[in-house]
Scaffold this active site. Structure first.
Site, mmCIF file in Angstrom:
data_model
loop_
_atom_site.group_PDB
_atom_site.id
_atom_site.type_symbol
_atom_site.label_atom_id
_atom_site.label_comp_id
_atom_site.label_asym_id
_atom_site.label_seq_id
_atom_site.Cartn_x
_atom_site.Cartn_y
_atom_site.Cartn_z
ATOM 1 N N ARG A 80 0.853 -1.190 0.000
ATOM 2 C CA ARG A 80 0.000 0.000 0.000
ATOM 3 C C ARG A 80 0.889 1.240 0.000
ATOM 4 O O ARG A 80 1.672 1.443 0.929
ATOM 5 C CB ARG A 80 -0.901 -0.001 1.236
ATOM 6 C CG ARG A 80 -1.693 1.271 1.383
ATOM 7 C CD ARG A 80 -2.565 1.307 2.633
ATOM 8 N NE ARG A 80 -3.226 2.595 2.668
ATOM 9 C CZ ARG A 80 -3.279 3.410 3.718
ATOM 10 N NH1 ARG A 80 -2.756 3.049 4.874
ATOM 11 N NH2 ARG A 80 -3.872 4.563 3.631
ATOM 12 N N HIS A 124 -3.242 10.902 0.906
ATOM 13 C CA HIS A 124 -2.710 10.713 2.261
ATOM 14 C C HIS A 124 -2.160 12.078 2.695
ATOM 15 O O HIS A 124 -0.967 12.243 2.907
ATOM 16 C CB HIS A 124 -1.649 9.614 2.259
ATOM 17 C CG HIS A 124 -1.378 9.012 3.611
ATOM 18 N ND1 HIS A 124 -1.493 7.652 3.862
ATOM 19 C CD2 HIS A 124 -0.991 9.567 4.774
ATOM 20 C CE1 HIS A 124 -1.174 7.412 5.124
ATOM 21 N NE2 HIS A 124 -0.864 8.560 5.704
ATOM 22 N N GLU A 169 -7.648 8.315 6.464
ATOM 23 C CA GLU A 169 -7.930 8.960 7.751
ATOM 24 C C GLU A 169 -8.439 10.396 7.585
ATOM 25 O O GLU A 169 -7.779 11.364 8.001
ATOM 26 C CB GLU A 169 -6.685 8.948 8.637
ATOM 27 C CG GLU A 169 -6.153 7.566 8.935
ATOM 28 C CD GLU A 169 -4.950 7.578 9.890
ATOM 29 O OE1 GLU A 169 -4.589 8.638 10.402
ATOM 30 O OE2 GLU A 169 -4.381 6.497 10.114
ATOM 31 N N ASN A 297 -7.404 1.654 10.075
ATOM 32 C CA ASN A 297 -6.086 1.850 10.691
ATOM 33 C C ASN A 297 -6.286 1.834 12.190
ATOM 34 O O ASN A 297 -7.093 2.605 12.719
ATOM 35 C CB ASN A 297 -5.496 3.211 10.291
ATOM 36 C CG ASN A 297 -5.141 3.287 8.816
ATOM 37 O OD1 ASN A 297 -5.201 2.302 8.101
ATOM 38 N ND2 ASN A 297 -4.767 4.477 8.361
ATOM 39 N N TYR A 299 -4.285 1.557 16.092
ATOM 40 C CA TYR A 299 -3.047 1.549 16.869
ATOM 41 C C TYR A 299 -3.274 1.382 18.363
ATOM 42 O O TYR A 299 -2.515 0.722 19.049
ATOM 43 C CB TYR A 299 -2.286 2.870 16.649
ATOM 44 C CG TYR A 299 -1.744 2.998 15.252
ATOM 45 C CD1 TYR A 299 -0.471 2.527 14.936
ATOM 46 C CD2 TYR A 299 -2.501 3.580 14.238
ATOM 47 C CE1 TYR A 299 0.035 2.643 13.646
ATOM 48 C CE2 TYR A 299 -1.999 3.692 12.945
ATOM 49 C CZ TYR A 299 -0.739 3.222 12.656
ATOM 50 O OH TYR A 299 -0.235 3.318 11.380
ATOM 51 N N GLU A 368 -3.446 -0.183 8.207
ATOM 52 C CA GLU A 368 -2.278 0.218 9.023
ATOM 53 C C GLU A 368 -2.400 -0.378 10.416
ATOM 54 O O GLU A 368 -3.484 -0.325 11.014
ATOM 55 C CB GLU A 368 -2.185 1.739 9.195
ATOM 56 C CG GLU A 368 -1.782 2.511 7.983
ATOM 57 C CD GLU A 368 -1.697 4.012 8.253
ATOM 58 O OE1 GLU A 368 -1.469 4.420 9.413
ATOM 59 O OE2 GLU A 368 -1.879 4.764 7.280
HETATM 60 O O1 IFM Z 1 2.257 7.804 10.178
HETATM 61 C C1 IFM Z 1 0.875 7.794 10.368
HETATM 62 C C2 IFM Z 1 0.173 7.579 9.042
HETATM 63 O O2 IFM Z 1 0.524 8.530 8.096
HETATM 64 C C3 IFM Z 1 -1.323 7.639 9.236
HETATM 65 N N1 IFM Z 1 -1.742 6.757 10.283
HETATM 66 C C4 IFM Z 1 -1.036 6.808 11.547
HETATM 67 C C5 IFM Z 1 0.455 6.699 11.304
HETATM 68 C C6 IFM Z 1 1.207 6.735 12.649
HETATM 69 O O3 IFM Z 1 0.951 7.926 13.322
#
Ligand code: IFM
Length: 460
Positions: A80, A124, A169, A297, A299, A368
């Site tokens: 990606r 992006h 995002e 995405n 985290y 992500e």
């Molecule tokens: O680096 C970023 C990415 O560009 C978008 N999602 C979160 C990542 C980590 O902060």
């Protein structure tokens, strides 16, 4: 350390790695690329760590063959990347730049020659500065031009790129960009951030139409939904979670998957839901066109607590004044970003999305997931990033658990292939499974790269 066990995924599951143009390409002024909002913003005093910019980044624009060789050795089925709109249309509109198109032609051809499926993100965060000068995402014109640009790319690469992501995002583009000013263009505004949110969704809709018109195989959007946890069991904190969910998640997912804006008691958000002059008849139909997948995405979870509005007068409140505040997640490890590591929340989030939208939720790709760690280059020349390996193993296991609970997940892309420009945090935060020495541009695969490689190999 003992390597964590590999979770098992079904046949055909996509294993990938992800990057984004401004974070890795460099060559910011080469071959006719126009400036983006990030070129401008990163030059403003105090906006990025140490004044870092993406001027050189990982120099991927010149070193992409080496990076594709790393991907091939890793064994990923898909890569990606994102396309820089200002390389294609340097002024955001007008004729396409042949050199910009040529770069992505070469990238895609080299990926295919390596047996890797390209997955292209159209946006992006690198809006052409010329469009920001005309109002940016505050104005509808940007959404329309985004649709045109999507058509240009689909005509050029649609025969070779099977998976397309319109936006990455959009919450960050709208609210970090136009409400709190922590991302480009750095605006700290009220209602214009809500207009930006709406125009990003309209732009997504135009891009979907353009991609469909060219008959590309798969079209989706990437979101960064939060898993919001109440700081305490109090009614006030639980209500804060509802506000946070509305502001961060539902404002995207309800229009996309239910064709409506979320109903809310939330005064600030009522602005968005009530008839604003930036909304037009037919917008929600455009926005809610069926998708082949949704990119997620993920985290970390967010703990929220009730808080007073910062501004007492509703007329003066900004879109970032949401009557809640983020608080610390106690008792868990935090990554170098200060993000709490609670993998089970990944399962909870995906299951909750499935429960809310049922069959209207398209199949999911995790576009992500990864962690920034305090990496050390050891005297043996290696990076023994055991904490990142554990993070990846635990999140892949949590993902597998969501699939066992009925969520249709088709793929997983690690963030990120390379250490890169982490936006306002510059080059300090390293998310790569490959270390980049930003002085020499030397690439060193970390222990996490080798672990992921074995996991992929175990599925062949
Ligand atoms: O680096 C970023 C990415 O560009 C978008 N999602 C979160 C990542 C980590 O902060």
């Amino acid at each position: 350390m003992n390597s964590p066990a590999f979770p098992a995924f079904p046949e055909g599951f996509v294993f990938g790695a992800a990057t984004a143009a401004y974070q890795i390409e460099g060559a910011a002024a080469e071959d006719g690329r126009g400036p983006s909002v990030w070129d401008t913003y990163s030059r403003l005093p105090g906006r990025t760590a140490h004044g870092h910019t993406g001027d050189v980044a990982c120099d991927h624009y010149h070193r992409y063959p080496e990076d594709i060789a790393l991907l091939k050795d890793l064994g990923v089925t898909s890569y990606r990347f994102s396309i820089a709109w200002p390389r294609i249309r340097p002024q955001g509109s007008g004729p396409a730049n042949p050199a910009g198109l040529g770069f992505y032609d070469r990238l895609v051809d080299e990926l295919l020659a390596a047996g890797i499926e390209p997955a292209a993100t159209l946006y992006h965060w690198d809006l052409p500065q010329a469009l920001e000068d005309r109002g940016g995402w505050r104005v509808r014109e940007s959404a329309e031009l985004f649709g045109e640009y999507a058509g240009i790319m689909a005509r050029r690469l649609g025969d070779r790129v099977p998976r397309w992501i319109t936006l990455n995002e959009p919450w960050c583009s709208a609210f970090l960009g136009y409400a709190v000013g922590r991302h480009a263009p750095g605006a700290r505004e009220g209602t214009p951030a809500l207009a930006a949110a709406h125009h990003l969704l309209v732009g997504h809709g135009h891009a979907v139409s353009a991609l469909r018109a060219e008959g590309v195989r798969e079209v989706g959007i990437t979101l960064n939904p939060d898993w919001n946890v109440a700081a305490t069991g109090s009614d006030a904190d639980r209500a804060a979670v509802v506000r946070a969910d509305t502001q961060h998640n539902l404002v995207w997912t309800d229009p996309l998957f239910a064709g409506v804006y979320p109903a809310t008691e939330h005064e600030t958000w009522q602005e968005l839901i009530e008839n604003q002059d930036f909304r037009r008849e037919g917008d929600l139909d455009l926005i809610s066109q069926p998708l082949d997948f949704v990119g997620v995405n993920y985290y970390r979870p967010t703990v929220v607590a009730d808080a007073p509005y910062r501004e007492a007068d509703p007329a003066l409140r900004t879109a970032s004044d949401n009557r809640y505040r983020e608080v610390e997640y106690p008792g868990v490890r935090h990554t170098a970003m200060g993000w709490p590591v609670v993998p089970g929340t990944f399962t909870q989030l995906l299951v909750a999305m499935r429960q809310r939208y049922g069959d209207r939720l398209p199949p999911v790709h995790i576009t992500e997931n990864g962690s920034a760690e305090h990496d050390v280059l050891s005297p043996d020349g290696q990076v023994h990033d055991a904490s990142r390996v554990q993070y990846l193993a635990d999140h892949l296991a949590a993902l597998r658990a969501a699939m066992d609970e009925g969520v249709d997940v088709r793929g997983y892309y690690v963030w990120s292939l390379l250490d890169n420009f982490e936006w306002a945090l510059g080059y300090d935060k390293r998310f790569g499974i490959v270390r980049v020495d930003f002085e020499t541009q030397a690439r060193t695969p970390k222990a996490s790269y080798h672990w992921y490689r074995e996991l992929i190999a175990a599925h062949r």
